[in-house]
Design an enzyme around this catalytic site. Structure first.
Site, PDB file in Angstrom:
ATOM      1  N   ASP A  54       9.487   5.631   7.447  1.00 54.46           N
ATOM      2  CA  ASP A  54       8.644   6.447   6.709  1.00 54.46           C
ATOM      3  C   ASP A  54       9.620   6.741   5.415  1.00 54.46           C
ATOM      4  OD1 ASP A  54       7.384   8.365   5.192  1.00 54.46           O
ATOM      5  OD2 ASP A  54       6.410   8.885   6.933  1.00 54.46           O
ATOM      6  N   ASN A  81       9.227  -1.702  -1.339  1.00 49.82           N
ATOM      7  CA  ASN A  81       7.730  -1.909  -1.707  1.00 49.82           C
ATOM      8  C   ASN A  81       6.596  -0.934  -1.247  1.00 49.82           C
ATOM      9  OD1 ASN A  81       5.315  -3.963  -1.497  1.00 49.82           O
ATOM     10  ND2 ASN A  81       5.552  -3.194   0.549  1.00 49.82           N
ATOM     11  N   SER A 132       7.592  -2.422  -8.654  1.00 52.44           N
ATOM     12  CA  SER A 132       6.604  -1.477  -9.657  1.00 52.44           C
ATOM     13  C   SER A 132       5.413  -1.913  -9.825  1.00 52.44           C
ATOM     14  CB  SER A 132       7.539  -1.520 -11.025  1.00 52.44           C
ATOM     15  OG  SER A 132       6.934  -0.421 -12.009  1.00 52.44           O
ATOM     16  N   TYR A 146      -0.802   7.658 -10.644  1.00 52.36           N
ATOM     17  CA  TYR A 146      -0.417   6.199 -10.030  1.00 52.36           C
ATOM     18  C   TYR A 146       0.502   5.773 -10.875  1.00 52.36           C
ATOM     19  CZ  TYR A 146       0.278   1.459  -8.267  1.00 52.36           C
ATOM     20  OH  TYR A 146       1.050   0.250  -7.853  1.00 52.36           O
ATOM     21  N   LYS A 150       4.870   4.599 -11.484  1.00 50.93           N
ATOM     22  CA  LYS A 150       5.454   3.382 -11.459  1.00 50.93           C
ATOM     23  C   LYS A 150       6.259   3.429 -13.062  1.00 50.93           C
ATOM     24  CE  LYS A 150       3.811   1.320  -7.763  1.00 50.93           C
ATOM     25  NZ  LYS A 150       5.301   1.023  -6.540  1.00 50.93           N
TER      26      LYS A 150
HETATM   27  N1  NAP Z   1      -2.279  -4.413  -4.846  1.00 50.04           N
HETATM   28  C1  NAP Z   1      -1.865  -4.458  -6.004  1.00 50.04           C
HETATM   29  O1  NAP Z   1      -2.713  -4.514  -6.932  1.00 50.04           O
HETATM   30  C2  NAP Z   1      -0.612  -3.912  -6.851  1.00 50.04           C
HETATM   31  C3  NAP Z   1      -0.237  -4.416  -7.848  1.00 50.04           C
HETATM   32  C4  NAP Z   1       0.749  -3.471  -8.337  1.00 50.04           C
HETATM   33  C5  NAP Z   1       1.763  -3.022  -7.663  1.00 50.04           C
HETATM   34  N2  NAP Z   1       1.522  -2.821  -6.236  1.00 50.04           N
HETATM   35  C6  NAP Z   1       2.487  -2.278  -5.362  1.00 50.04           C
HETATM   36  O2  NAP Z   1       2.770  -3.127  -4.421  1.00 50.04           O
HETATM   37  C7  NAP Z   1       3.255  -2.274  -3.347  1.00 50.04           C
HETATM   38  C8  NAP Z   1       2.523  -2.641  -2.123  1.00 50.04           C
HETATM   39  O3  NAP Z   1       1.210  -2.442  -1.996  1.00 50.04           O
HETATM   40  P1  NAP Z   1      -0.072  -3.609  -1.415  1.00 50.04           P
HETATM   41  O4  NAP Z   1      -0.812  -3.796  -2.399  1.00 50.04           O
HETATM   42  O5  NAP Z   1       0.908  -4.520  -0.328  1.00 50.04           O
HETATM   43  O6  NAP Z   1      -0.857  -2.397  -0.745  1.00 50.04           O
HETATM   44  P2  NAP Z   1      -1.026  -2.130   0.977  1.00 50.04           P
HETATM   45  O7  NAP Z   1      -1.495  -3.355   1.466  1.00 50.04           O
HETATM   46  O8  NAP Z   1      -1.942  -0.784   1.009  1.00 50.04           O
HETATM   47  O9  NAP Z   1       0.591  -1.690   1.513  1.00 50.04           O
HETATM   48  C9  NAP Z   1       1.154  -0.639   1.268  1.00 50.04           C
HETATM   49  C10 NAP Z   1       2.289  -0.514   2.255  1.00 50.04           C
HETATM   50  O10 NAP Z   1       3.072   0.837   2.156  1.00 50.04           O
HETATM   51  C11 NAP Z   1       3.211   1.583   3.364  1.00 50.04           C
HETATM   52  N3  NAP Z   1       3.473   2.971   2.880  1.00 50.04           N
HETATM   53  C12 NAP Z   1       2.416   3.994   2.420  1.00 50.04           C
HETATM   54  N4  NAP Z   1       3.083   5.276   2.530  1.00 50.04           N
HETATM   55  C13 NAP Z   1       4.527   4.929   3.303  1.00 50.04           C
HETATM   56  C14 NAP Z   1       5.427   5.764   3.679  1.00 50.04           C
HETATM   57  N5  NAP Z   1       5.417   6.934   3.451  1.00 50.04           N
HETATM   58  N6  NAP Z   1       6.577   5.152   4.506  1.00 50.04           N
HETATM   59  C15 NAP Z   1       6.669   3.836   4.270  1.00 50.04           C
HETATM   60  N7  NAP Z   1       5.466   2.922   4.287  1.00 50.04           N
HETATM   61  C16 NAP Z   1       4.473   3.487   3.566  1.00 50.04           C
HETATM   62  C17 NAP Z   1       1.881   1.263   4.039  1.00 50.04           C
HETATM   63  O11 NAP Z   1       2.073   1.516   5.462  1.00 50.04           O
HETATM   64  P3  NAP Z   1       0.824   2.039   6.421  1.00 50.04           P
HETATM   65  O12 NAP Z   1       0.243   0.745   6.832  1.00 50.04           O
HETATM   66  O13 NAP Z   1       1.616   2.764   7.480  1.00 50.04           O
HETATM   67  O14 NAP Z   1      -0.212   2.658   5.600  1.00 50.04           O
HETATM   68  C18 NAP Z   1       1.886  -0.202   3.929  1.00 50.04           C
HETATM   69  O15 NAP Z   1       2.640  -1.029   4.533  1.00 50.04           O
HETATM   70  C19 NAP Z   1       3.159  -0.847  -3.681  1.00 50.04           C
HETATM   71  O16 NAP Z   1       4.303  -0.248  -4.159  1.00 50.04           O
HETATM   72  C20 NAP Z   1       2.077  -0.904  -4.752  1.00 50.04           C
HETATM   73  O17 NAP Z   1       2.130   0.102  -5.465  1.00 50.04           O
HETATM   74  C21 NAP Z   1       0.395  -3.336  -5.644  1.00 50.04           C
END
Ligand code: NAP
Length: 270
Positions: A54, A81, A132, A146, A150
């Site tokens: 975590d 990530n 990011s 949010y 970033k």
């Molecule tokens: N999706 C988009 O459009 C997008 C665009 C730009 C950037 N991003 C960035 O990409 C990254 C991954 O996001 P995603 O799109 O893959 O979303 P996601 O499927 O919701 O994945 C987020 C991950 O972060 C984990 N997490 C949350 N809080 C945590 C903590 N305290 N310690 C450890 N792990 C934690 C979650 O774990 P749990 O399963 O335990 O909740 C999950 O594995 C993020 O940094 C996000 O800001 C996403």
């Protein structure tokens, strides 16, 4: 010896796809997550372990790093990530929500970086890949909380690379556009304040456009591919936009005055 990557937030979405991508390329993978006891698939892959981590818990970070080095003998790349979005109008956010948003998205990344640096410094090599967002250089309505995290990550990473370059430690910043993951539903938290109705019409309008934006999002394997490229590059390039939307928006943002760019964003959301 095979190289080793440690990824945070590998339970779903971009982190999960990145874990599979590196594994397929022959890497050892520490696909870290908050609840490894729920993991059924990654744990069965060859050369993959799923340590509990975590990002808000420094002890869990230290233990995950230790168990990864013990298992694979090395860590070459860290992918920061883990992250989520607190979305909505700022006025409705609680102090706890704001604190949590920064604890995970900003201090979480800093915790992991600070924990790995003594190891990378001693090894005289290593790569830190920070996920990011396009929202690390531009902004969209209802994402003030949010996207400010970033911007912090992009600024932190960009400044950090100065002091780490003489130590042969690379820093990479990934800037994904919209990616279809749990980000927009399960992981997202929303602000809401009893009796605060003045923003309701605005929020409704913004959500219609946001939903369209998200429905055209990329598959997370595209971002995994960009992360892999960044992690394995021999050069000192810092920024890696991911997805056609990210490349288009960030090019416009770079070339045009901010006021012009933001008027385009306002038009898109009209
Ligand atoms: N999706 C988009 O459009 C997008 C665009 C730009 C950037 N991003 C960035 O990409 C990254 C991954 O996001 P995603 O799109 O893959 O979303 P996601 O499927 O919701 O994945 C987020 C991950 O972060 C984990 N997490 C949350 N809080 C945590 C903590 N305290 N310690 C450890 N792990 C934690 C979650 O774990 P749990 O399963 O335990 O909740 C999950 O594995 C993020 O940094 C996000 O800001 C996403």
């Amino acid at each position: 010896m095979s190289k080793t990557v440690l990824i945070t937030g590998a339970s779903t979405g971009i982190g999960r796809e990145t874990a599979k991508y590196f594994q397929q390329k022959g890497w050892n993978v520490a696909a870290t997550m908050r609840s490894p006891e729920k993991e059924k698939e990654l744990i069965k892959l060859q050369n993959v372990i799923c340590p509990k981590l975590d990002v808000t818990n420094e002890k869990s970070i230290a233990l995950a790093i230790e168990s990864t080095i013990e298992k694979f003998g090395t860590i070459d790349v860290i992918v920061n990530n883990a992250g989520y979005s607190l979305t909505g109008v700022f006025e409705a956010a609680t102090t706890d929500q704001l604190q949590r948003q920064y604890d995970v998205n900003v201090f979480g990344v800093m915790n992991v970086v600070r924990a790995i640096l003594p190891y990378f410094r001693e090894k005289k090599s290593g790569t830190i890949v920070n996920v990011s967002s396009i929202g690390g250089k531009m902004t969209l309505p209802l994402f003030s909380m949010y996207q400010s995290t970033k911007w912090a990550i992009s600024g932190f990473s960009e400044a950090l690379q100065f002091e780490l370059r003489p130590l042969n430690i690379k820093v990479k910043i990934i800037e994904p556009g919209a990616v279809v993951t749990d980000f927009y539903d399960r992981s997202m938290t929303h602000t809401k304040k009893e009796g605060l109705t003045d923003y309701n019409e605005y929020i409704k309008k913004i959500h219609v456009v946001n939903d369209k934006f998200v429905s055209k999002g990329n598959h997370p394997d595209k971002t995994a591919n960009v992360i892999y490229k960044a992690a394995t590059s021999n050069n000192w390039k810092l920024y890696y936009p991911s997805g056609g939307d990210a490349k288009a928006y960030l090019t416009l943002r770079k070339l045009q005055p901010v006021s012009w760019f933001n008027s385009v964003i306002r038009m898109i959301y009209k």
